[in-house]
Design a protein around this motif. Structure first.
Motif, PDB file in Angstrom:
ATOM      1  N   LEU A 259      47.779 -25.453 -25.741  1.00 55.04           N
ATOM      2  CA  LEU A 259      47.662 -26.848 -26.171  1.00 55.04           C
ATOM      3  C   LEU A 259      47.955 -27.787 -25.007  1.00 55.04           C
ATOM      4  O   LEU A 259      47.270 -28.805 -24.828  1.00 55.04           O
ATOM      5  CB  LEU A 259      48.635 -27.109 -27.343  1.00 55.04           C
ATOM      6  CG  LEU A 259      48.543 -28.489 -28.003  1.00 55.04           C
ATOM      7  CD1 LEU A 259      47.153 -28.739 -28.587  1.00 55.04           C
ATOM      8  CD2 LEU A 259      49.609 -28.635 -29.100  1.00 55.04           C
ATOM      9  N   LEU A 262      44.957 -27.894 -22.888  1.00 54.34           N
ATOM     10  CA  LEU A 262      43.926 -28.727 -23.510  1.00 54.34           C
ATOM     11  C   LEU A 262      44.196 -30.212 -23.260  1.00 54.34           C
ATOM     12  O   LEU A 262      43.297 -30.971 -22.877  1.00 54.34           O
ATOM     13  CB  LEU A 262      43.861 -28.454 -25.019  1.00 54.34           C
ATOM     14  CG  LEU A 262      42.876 -29.322 -25.802  1.00 54.34           C
ATOM     15  CD1 LEU A 262      41.432 -29.042 -25.382  1.00 54.34           C
ATOM     16  CD2 LEU A 262      43.036 -29.112 -27.306  1.00 54.34           C
ATOM     17  N   ARG A 266      42.063 -33.024 -21.100  1.00 53.26           N
ATOM     18  CA  ARG A 266      41.641 -34.309 -21.643  1.00 53.26           C
ATOM     19  C   ARG A 266      42.032 -35.429 -20.688  1.00 53.26           C
ATOM     20  O   ARG A 266      41.259 -36.353 -20.435  1.00 53.26           O
ATOM     21  CB  ARG A 266      42.299 -34.488 -23.012  1.00 53.26           C
ATOM     22  CG  ARG A 266      41.949 -35.776 -23.711  1.00 53.26           C
ATOM     23  CD  ARG A 266      41.285 -35.518 -25.039  1.00 53.26           C
ATOM     24  NE  ARG A 266      41.222 -36.757 -25.806  1.00 53.26           N
ATOM     25  CZ  ARG A 266      40.340 -37.721 -25.559  1.00 53.26           C
ATOM     26  NH1 ARG A 266      39.482 -37.589 -24.577  1.00 53.26           N
ATOM     27  NH2 ARG A 266      40.346 -38.819 -26.300  1.00 53.26           N
ATOM     28  N   GLU A 285      49.128 -22.166 -36.252  1.00 57.49           N
ATOM     29  CA  GLU A 285      48.301 -22.917 -37.188  1.00 57.49           C
ATOM     30  C   GLU A 285      47.464 -24.009 -36.540  1.00 57.49           C
ATOM     31  O   GLU A 285      46.282 -24.206 -36.868  1.00 57.49           O
ATOM     32  CB  GLU A 285      49.216 -23.513 -38.272  1.00 57.49           C
ATOM     33  CG  GLU A 285      48.502 -24.244 -39.378  1.00 57.49           C
ATOM     34  CD  GLU A 285      48.453 -25.745 -39.130  1.00 57.49           C
ATOM     35  OE1 GLU A 285      47.551 -26.385 -39.705  1.00 57.49           O
ATOM     36  OE2 GLU A 285      49.284 -26.267 -38.360  1.00 57.49           O
ATOM     37  N   PHE A 286      48.052 -24.707 -35.577  1.00 50.35           N
ATOM     38  CA  PHE A 286      47.338 -25.866 -35.034  1.00 50.35           C
ATOM     39  C   PHE A 286      46.076 -25.503 -34.245  1.00 50.35           C
ATOM     40  O   PHE A 286      45.217 -26.335 -34.019  1.00 50.35           O
ATOM     41  CB  PHE A 286      48.275 -26.728 -34.174  1.00 50.35           C
ATOM     42  CG  PHE A 286      48.847 -26.041 -32.973  1.00 50.35           C
ATOM     43  CD1 PHE A 286      48.083 -25.821 -31.837  1.00 50.35           C
ATOM     44  CD2 PHE A 286      50.186 -25.638 -32.960  1.00 50.35           C
ATOM     45  CE1 PHE A 286      48.617 -25.206 -30.722  1.00 50.35           C
ATOM     46  CE2 PHE A 286      50.731 -25.017 -31.841  1.00 50.35           C
ATOM     47  CZ  PHE A 286      49.948 -24.796 -30.723  1.00 50.35           C
ATOM     48  N   SER A 289      42.804 -26.381 -35.637  1.00 47.21           N
ATOM     49  CA  SER A 289      42.654 -27.773 -36.011  1.00 47.21           C
ATOM     50  C   SER A 289      42.497 -28.667 -34.784  1.00 47.21           C
ATOM     51  O   SER A 289      42.151 -29.837 -34.893  1.00 47.21           O
ATOM     52  CB  SER A 289      43.887 -28.121 -36.848  1.00 47.21           C
ATOM     53  OG  SER A 289      43.990 -29.433 -37.134  1.00 47.21           O
ATOM     54  N   ALA A 290      42.742 -28.115 -33.602  1.00 48.86           N
ATOM     55  CA  ALA A 290      42.613 -28.890 -32.371  1.00 48.86           C
ATOM     56  C   ALA A 290      41.153 -29.263 -32.134  1.00 48.86           C
ATOM     57  O   ALA A 290      40.254 -28.720 -32.781  1.00 48.86           O
ATOM     58  CB  ALA A 290      43.152 -28.092 -31.188  1.00 48.86           C
ATOM     59  N   VAL A 291      40.932 -30.178 -31.214  1.00 49.51           N
ATOM     60  CA  VAL A 291      39.574 -30.577 -30.849  1.00 49.51           C
ATOM     61  C   VAL A 291      39.414 -30.384 -29.351  1.00 49.51           C
ATOM     62  O   VAL A 291      40.074 -31.063 -28.580  1.00 49.51           O
ATOM     63  CB  VAL A 291      39.325 -32.051 -31.203  1.00 49.51           C
ATOM     64  CG1 VAL A 291      37.890 -32.434 -30.861  1.00 49.51           C
ATOM     65  CG2 VAL A 291      39.630 -32.326 -32.659  1.00 49.51           C
ATOM     66  N   PRO A 347      31.951 -32.107 -24.501  1.00 48.71           N
ATOM     67  CA  PRO A 347      32.563 -31.227 -25.506  1.00 48.71           C
ATOM     68  C   PRO A 347      31.494 -30.695 -26.443  1.00 48.71           C
ATOM     69  O   PRO A 347      30.519 -31.385 -26.752  1.00 48.71           O
ATOM     70  CB  PRO A 347      33.538 -32.140 -26.245  1.00 48.71           C
ATOM     71  CG  PRO A 347      33.798 -33.263 -25.293  1.00 48.71           C
ATOM     72  CD  PRO A 347      32.578 -33.421 -24.446  1.00 48.71           C
ATOM     73  N   SER A 350      31.550 -32.741 -31.862  1.00 52.71           N
ATOM     74  CA  SER A 350      32.381 -33.842 -32.338  1.00 52.71           C
ATOM     75  C   SER A 350      31.779 -34.330 -33.648  1.00 52.71           C
ATOM     76  O   SER A 350      30.658 -33.988 -33.979  1.00 52.71           O
ATOM     77  CB  SER A 350      32.423 -34.973 -31.310  1.00 52.71           C
ATOM     78  OG  SER A 350      31.147 -35.532 -31.161  1.00 52.71           O
ATOM     79  N   GLY A 351      32.525 -35.099 -34.396  1.00 56.18           N
ATOM     80  CA  GLY A 351      32.015 -35.608 -35.666  1.00 56.18           C
ATOM     81  C   GLY A 351      32.596 -34.900 -36.850  1.00 56.18           C
ATOM     82  O   GLY A 351      33.118 -33.790 -36.752  1.00 56.18           O
ATOM     83  N   ALA A 352      32.493 -35.553 -37.982  1.00 62.18           N
ATOM     84  CA  ALA A 352      33.224 -35.110 -39.163  1.00 62.18           C
ATOM     85  C   ALA A 352      32.682 -33.828 -39.776  1.00 62.18           C
ATOM     86  O   ALA A 352      33.434 -33.021 -40.300  1.00 62.18           O
ATOM     87  CB  ALA A 352      33.210 -36.213 -40.212  1.00 62.18           C
ATOM     88  N   ALA A 355      34.176 -31.025 -38.151  1.00 61.79           N
ATOM     89  CA  ALA A 355      35.612 -31.048 -38.426  1.00 61.79           C
ATOM     90  C   ALA A 355      35.924 -30.385 -39.761  1.00 61.79           C
ATOM     91  O   ALA A 355      36.845 -29.574 -39.874  1.00 61.79           O
ATOM     92  CB  ALA A 355      36.114 -32.486 -38.438  1.00 61.79           C
ATOM     93  N   MET A 358      35.837 -26.767 -39.572  1.00 66.53           N
ATOM     94  CA  MET A 358      37.013 -26.224 -38.893  1.00 66.53           C
ATOM     95  C   MET A 358      38.207 -26.114 -39.818  1.00 66.53           C
ATOM     96  O   MET A 358      38.934 -25.140 -39.797  1.00 66.53           O
ATOM     97  CB  MET A 358      37.435 -27.157 -37.765  1.00 66.53           C
ATOM     98  CG  MET A 358      36.536 -27.074 -36.563  1.00 66.53           C
ATOM     99  SD  MET A 358      36.945 -28.408 -35.473  1.00 66.53           S
ATOM    100  CE  MET A 358      35.320 -29.095 -35.210  1.00 66.53           C
ATOM    101  N   ILE A 359      38.388 -27.131 -40.614  1.00 71.04           N
ATOM    102  CA  ILE A 359      39.560 -27.142 -41.472  1.00 71.04           C
ATOM    103  C   ILE A 359      39.559 -25.944 -42.403  1.00 71.04           C
ATOM    104  O   ILE A 359      40.604 -25.414 -42.768  1.00 71.04           O
ATOM    105  CB  ILE A 359      39.622 -28.473 -42.255  1.00 71.04           C
ATOM    106  CG1 ILE A 359      40.045 -29.574 -41.298  1.00 71.04           C
ATOM    107  CG2 ILE A 359      40.597 -28.384 -43.406  1.00 71.04           C
ATOM    108  CD1 ILE A 359      40.007 -30.947 -41.877  1.00 71.04           C
TER     109      ILE A 359
END
Lengths: 366, 366
Positions: A259, A262, A266, A285-286, A289-291, A347, A350-352, A355, A358-359
């Motif tokens: 992390l 990452l 950025r 866990e994270f 959920s990371a980007v 990258p 991107s975008g919902a 996302a 991923m969740i």
DNA sequence: GTCGTTGCTGGTAGCGCTGTCAACGTTCCT
DNA sequence: AGGAACGTTGACAGCGCTACCAGCAACGAC
């Protein structure tokens, strides 16, 4: 002259026995091995105990029986997320059993471990869970001589003291590197902190995989004895980058470091995975959920703790496992951060919509 | 007829006393209160004990003295980072003392807590550390009646059972909201998970601060009973955003949620803090290292654990604190994610120079 | 009918340590 | 000098439970 202690309001086994109309020893047996009693006496003792609210005195029991119902657990860190998962498994497995957990923190020192081991053993624990396979010779001798079951956790290796449950950190690291190579990455850096024996073996796995590919270079490895953190991941990566600016992937010895890498990317506007792939270790866990979502090596920490404690309790009660060494394995969870090498530097996602996908990814939580 | 137990190779106090040429009781006193012995006998017993490698039998001691040297600790979770810091403090403080820690996990259930409390109390612990101030009436009665010192940790409130150490979650939340208002944010959402009593009080603080500013709206609050996670932060924020798209800040009940919100913003290309400010709670290590760095409310978790255990041990040994209720406070650590509202939508900082500055930021680790 | 065998129960004697009190020697005060 | 006060030591009797055996009844095998 004798003592004039206040007889401590507590009700004793003798009172229960009297109310039930049996001898104290019969009542005692009820609590340790109910099957040995006739059904009639069993129910009599049971209701007498309930009526009086009897709670056995564990100190007296331990003194008389020359053993305790304590499971000693030696772990190197309380802070590390990895161990809290293992611990949770251990506590979950011990719950409902008669055994209580006695936890001690070795702080990654095998000398401290030896000291704590001596302390534990003096109290004749019912069983012992120790971390890893790198005990001092003295510790090992004490463990061999101990007359209680012992489980070594977190990794597997040759020559178990008794039982063993874990996975090969060496193989897991090799698998991570193999994945990066499959995705077309070649110049893979290694970032490691703390460098305890298990991290060291991950490094060994990394080195062997890189050598197999003819790509090993000592300059690709950055490590420190400092305890791990996200911030440290960024700092170590900064060092690595200064040495090897054209690196195309980084394998991090754990997810916190990943992390940190990452975030550092950025900050430096390095595209992940476009310019640099990242792989972590443990699959906290994270990571999902990371980007971008971060690739990691999933390890079964909760199961490890739970299985270790269950095996131990079974062994204490005479049910030894058929298989004293258990490899719980690992799995490379492939995510965006290590996807196939490409030339553009944006990258990957991107975008919902992405996302939400991923969740839904599975995580190591249960 | 008596037993024919193997006399368990162990050396006993009597052997030490014999070698030292004193009575067993004098030897016993050496281990409990060395000052009571003359210097001559003290050294004689000391060397005899060392020569024989004597280790006291704690079960016998507990039985004879009618008390144990166990400190019971009841915490709601082993997974939560917050508690691992507290625990580390407790273990650090207990190390070197004669007391051992007995840990139990209530899993955020006050009924489970009551059950465990009953279990603990039956063994006459030397002291007890319990989490929070929301015990059942029954639990509270047991604690009041217990004849050992007790510390309530994690928060402070009226009417302590005995000692208490923590901080006001309500005030801390109010301070976080005040900070956001100072920075020009007005429409502040709340994201909370698990909703244990402390999170609930953070929510209460948020509500009161928002009402004071005349900005409270129930639709700005999204909570769930689900255990917290980074992924959940993103999901809850998604809900909140669907309801209130023109929100300009989010206060997260903990840092994992805040990180999830940050990642979700990145996915949705929402600029932080340009379009949305984020404030977390606890100030975990990664907050200082994220991009942008994340504002959080620092709480003194390690100190809380360490101080609680130290106070408890002192109280057990008769040195009661002058001040039985200790407020350890909190501090809003202002970082990039909540900096002053502006109209452009680019992250406030990028590049290595700023990154290095961030790395140097203090964190809650020690 | 006698002898194991099995299943259940109880008596006795501690497990290793410490609380209580008594007793001793020494010092200090009046 | 006498006595109080203090510091140091030891004898005794358990703390509440269980290991070890013995005993007893019921049953089946020979």
């Amino acid at each position: 002259m004798g003592r004039k202690r206040t007889k401590s309001g507590k009700i004793r086994l003798a009172e229960v026995a009297e109310l039930a109309g049996v001898s104290p020893i019969t009542a005692s047996r009820f609590f340790r091995n109910p099957e040995a009693l006739s059904v009639a006496k069993r129910t009599r003792v049971e209701s007498a105990a309930k009526e009086l609210g009897y709670v056995p005195n564990l100190a007296a029991r331990a003194l008389a029986s020359q053993r305790t119902e304590v499971i000693g657990v030696l772990i190197p860190s309380l802070t590390n997320n990895v161990f809290s998962d293992v611990l949770r498994g251990i506590y979950d497995a011990s719950e409902g059993s008669r055994y209580s957990i006695q936890l001690s923190n070795t702080r990654y020192s095998i000398l401290q471990e030896e000291k704590l081991l001596r302390l534990f053993l003096a109290q004749k624990p019912a069983g012992l869970i120790v971390t890893g396979i790198d005990q001092t010779a003295e510790s090992r001798a004490m463990l061999q001589a101990a007359d209680c079951p012992i489980v070594q956790i977190m990794e597997i290796g040759p020559d178990p003291v008794d039982m063993m449950i874990g996975f090969s950190h060496y193989d897991a690291a090799r698998a991570a590197i193999a994945h990066l190579f499959e995705q077309g990455h070649r110049k893979v850096g290694f970032v490691g902190a703390r460098m305890d024996p298990r991290v060291q073996r991950r490094l060994d796995g990394y080195i062997s995989a890189m050598k197999d590919a003819g790509s090993f270079d000592q300059r690709l490895v950055v490590t420190t004895a400092t305890p791990t953190s996200v911030t440290l991941g960024g700092a170590l990566f900064t060092d690595l980058l200064a040495r090897e600016p054209d690196m195309d992937a980084v394998f991090c010895a754990n997810d916190d470091l990943a992390l940190g890498v990452l975030f550092e990317c950025r900050r430096r506007e390095i595209a992940v995975p476009g310019q640099l792939a990242i792989v972590g270790f443990n699959d906290l866990e994270f990571m999902a959920s990371a980007v971008p979502t971060l690739t990691s090596v999933r390890t079964n920490r909760y199961e490890m703790g739970k299985t270790a404690a269950t095996m131990l309790i079974n062994a204490i009660e005479g049910r030894r496992p058929e298989q004293p060494v258990l490899d719980l394995g690992f799995k490379v969870i492939e995510r965006q951060s290590s996807s196939a090498r490409r030339s553009d530097s944006r990258p990957a996602v991107s975008g919902a919509a992405a996302a939400n996908k991923m969740i839904a990814l599975p995580s190591s939580h249960d």
